[in-house]
Design an enzyme around this catalytic site. Sequence first.
Site, mmCIF file in Angstrom:
data_model
loop_
_atom_site.group_PDB
_atom_site.id
_atom_site.type_symbol
_atom_site.label_atom_id
_atom_site.label_comp_id
_atom_site.label_asym_id
_atom_site.label_seq_id
_atom_site.Cartn_x
_atom_site.Cartn_y
_atom_site.Cartn_z
ATOM 1 N N LYS A 121 -49.134 24.597 -4.339
ATOM 2 C CA LYS A 121 -49.256 23.125 -4.220
ATOM 3 C C LYS A 121 -48.221 22.394 -5.066
ATOM 4 O O LYS A 121 -47.560 21.459 -4.597
ATOM 5 C CB LYS A 121 -50.664 22.682 -4.652
ATOM 6 N N THR A 122 -48.101 22.790 -6.330
ATOM 7 C CA THR A 122 -47.202 22.073 -7.236
ATOM 8 C C THR A 122 -45.758 22.161 -6.763
ATOM 9 O O THR A 122 -45.029 21.157 -6.744
ATOM 10 C CB THR A 122 -47.332 22.633 -8.663
ATOM 11 N N GLU A 165 -50.550 16.173 -4.953
ATOM 12 C CA GLU A 165 -51.135 17.502 -4.991
ATOM 13 C C GLU A 165 -52.644 17.355 -4.841
ATOM 14 O O GLU A 165 -53.281 16.579 -5.563
ATOM 15 C CB GLU A 165 -50.780 18.180 -6.309
#
Length: 464
Positions: A121-122, A165
């Site tokens: 995600k990051t 995110e």
Amino acid sequence: MAPGIPAAMERPHFIGIGGAGMSGIAKILAQRGAKVAGSDAKESPTAEALRALGATVHIGHAAAHLADDASCVVVSSAIRADNPELVRAAELSIPVVHRSDALAALMEGLRAIAVAGTHGKTTTTSMLAVALSELSLDPSYAIGGDLEGPGTNATHGEGDIFVAEADESDRSFQKYDPEVAIVLNVELDHHANYASMDEIYESFETFVGKVVPGGTLVIAADQAGAVELTRRVRDLSTLNVVTYGESEGADVRVHKVTPRGLTSEVTVVLNGKYLTFTVSVPGRHYAHNAVAALAAGVALGIPAHNLASAIGKYTGVKRRLQLKGEVAGVQVIDSYAHHPTEMTADLEAMRGAAADARLLVVFQPHLFSRTQELGTEMGQALALADASVVLDIYPAREDPIPGITSALIIDAAKTAGADVTAVHDKTTIPEVVAGMAKPGDLVLTMGAGDVTDLGPQILDHLSS
């Protein structure tokens, strides 16, 4: 123009303001003109970055830190009910807002891209933030890590796009109403909150169901959990589904990933045309993250060739295979990987980058519950390294579980043929690793805890 300050958030107080998710929201509110205050357990560069924006940051938690005129108190799922500031908020009848609700309020009125998945995600959110900024679209974004320095995990932009995110760990991602949702993968994790894969699927289905009518789901075509989720949501009549990956049937097909040291060259097939671009981080999984970002941007109407070039400007995010330095021919790299899938992906990426050099790993397990459920798989992943040092479990928010220690990982690693050593005293690691390393070796510090602090210390020992 981007919206202003959400109602009731003019004077917010953040408990745990230095955390990755909390500090990002606090930063955006401060940039929008809110009078931001908060507290954190210890001093940090993030606290200083927030003060530079005009926020008041207290160190330590105490009832006196909460101003009587605070308009709300923002908390994450990690804040316990007996926190003195939370208790004081109840006494003063100050509304308590969960971090996810605050983030959802910041996204209102904007074209939101929410990036979800068990891993990646990051990185994917960061790639989008960098690319959209490079294209002068001035997005707002909230990321779970810093791009290049403290306080760079979020910003308020004047454009109409907000990239966020989306955290599945506590189901908080179900609060968002994105125009584009990305699902990178779906696996069992966060065992304190999910008892089974069925619960995970149900949670992701709810998240996907919140995509605005006519919006788009960008989802992996190669990962089993994502494929199953696609099957479950295909019948949503208001949802456009775009798959990406190496599968022949993928809508955005990854044709080839060519390693180039610590970078990769990626070729995709999109709308029948080949498109090649560079990803400035190594490994196939990061290449797939870049393709997910590309597909999401295209779903918003941004030309693919412009996006591809802009994604190439992304140079990494802290703790995602971040080069900390090189001394005496030894490179020290830091990885946030703490789930077996992430560990395997990063170790394979580094193995490809290392060529004939040795790969040495310092691994710190994260959470007792995760080690209990996935310790065997963590140990098996470490077999990809030439030698590993394993620390004690980093507890974070958890209390110990009787019988669950790093020995579970070490035993599994040895069974898989790994060369692994237990070190219980973290302060001895720099000397131990410096003694092991030889010119040409790659040293990887790995885990979601404070193992990241060891990289500079190892470099210092190597230099001496």
